[in-house]
Motif scaffolding. Sequence first.
Motif, PDB file in Angstrom:
ATOM      1  N   ALA A  36      -0.360  17.962   3.294  1.00 39.82           N
ATOM      2  CA  ALA A  36      -1.549  17.551   2.942  1.00 39.82           C
ATOM      3  C   ALA A  36      -1.599  16.120   2.361  1.00 39.82           C
ATOM      4  N   GLU A  37      -0.875  16.215   1.334  1.00 43.93           N
ATOM      5  CA  GLU A  37      -0.710  15.259   0.349  1.00 43.93           C
ATOM      6  C   GLU A  37      -0.402  13.638   1.011  1.00 43.93           C
ATOM      7  N   LEU A  38       0.563  13.791   1.978  1.00 48.07           N
ATOM      8  CA  LEU A  38       1.063  12.750   2.817  1.00 48.07           C
ATOM      9  C   LEU A  38       0.182  12.526   3.624  1.00 48.07           C
ATOM     10  N   GLU A  39      -0.657  13.254   4.404  1.00 52.63           N
ATOM     11  CA  GLU A  39      -1.775  13.057   5.237  1.00 52.63           C
ATOM     12  C   GLU A  39      -2.920  12.255   4.433  1.00 52.63           C
TER      13      GLU A  39
ATOM     14  N   ALA B 256       0.755  -1.117   0.100  1.00 54.48           N
ATOM     15  CA  ALA B 256       0.128   0.061   0.043  1.00 54.48           C
ATOM     16  C   ALA B 256       0.781   1.330  -0.007  1.00 54.48           C
ATOM     17  N   HIS B 257       2.040   1.205   0.695  1.00 51.91           N
ATOM     18  CA  HIS B 257       2.806   2.445   0.865  1.00 51.91           C
ATOM     19  C   HIS B 257       3.499   2.653  -0.573  1.00 51.91           C
TER      20      HIS B 257
ATOM     21  N   GLN C 177      -2.185   8.673   4.154  1.00 50.89           N
ATOM     22  CA  GLN C 177      -2.272   7.871   5.275  1.00 50.89           C
ATOM     23  C   GLN C 177      -3.561   7.758   5.633  1.00 50.89           C
ATOM     24  N   GLY C 178      -4.696   8.409   5.101  1.00 44.81           N
ATOM     25  CA  GLY C 178      -6.073   8.276   5.439  1.00 44.81           C
ATOM     26  C   GLY C 178      -6.424   9.123   6.563  1.00 44.81           C
ATOM     27  N   GLN C 179      -5.554  10.176   6.857  1.00 40.37           N
ATOM     28  CA  GLN C 179      -6.034  11.100   7.783  1.00 40.37           C
ATOM     29  C   GLN C 179      -6.830  12.320   7.434  1.00 40.37           C
TER      30      GLN C 179
END
Length: 150
Positions: free
Chosen positions: A142-145, A92-93, A148-150
């Motif tokens: 924001a892209e990283l979050e 998934a990563h 991560q599904g946050q």
Amino acid sequence: MCRLAIFALLAVAAVSVYGQPAGQDVPPFLRNATPAQLQSFQQLIQANGHLTESALDAKVSAWVTTQGGKVAADWADFQKFIKGQQGQAEAAHQAAVANFSPAAKKADTDLTAISNDSSLSVQAKGQKIQAYLNSLPANVKAELEKAQGQ
């Protein structure tokens, strides 16, 4: 121990630091623990944030062994679950990284390097990761979050 387990351990420490009720946000292997065991575990984590992950893992394993019973059984189940999820998590990563912008890919690489630095203590890793995240432009963060599904 897998990074997911470390995050579970840190969640307990965060709960106690921020004063939230301990029973609401505990790792799965402590759901059946007594209040005294929860407190003991929280003290263990708080007192040993200066250790590296491997040293903290050893302390946690020793603590689990002394608890025995349901805590030890739940810990063993948790470890099996984590090991079973590692392949899926990595896939998934990689899928998420494939869709990242160049800036987010660089941030992911840098964060992975911090996370994999075995010379850092658990506490230092957390601080370094938080400082790095705070330094990112809002769009990259924001892209990283989002990934991560946050």
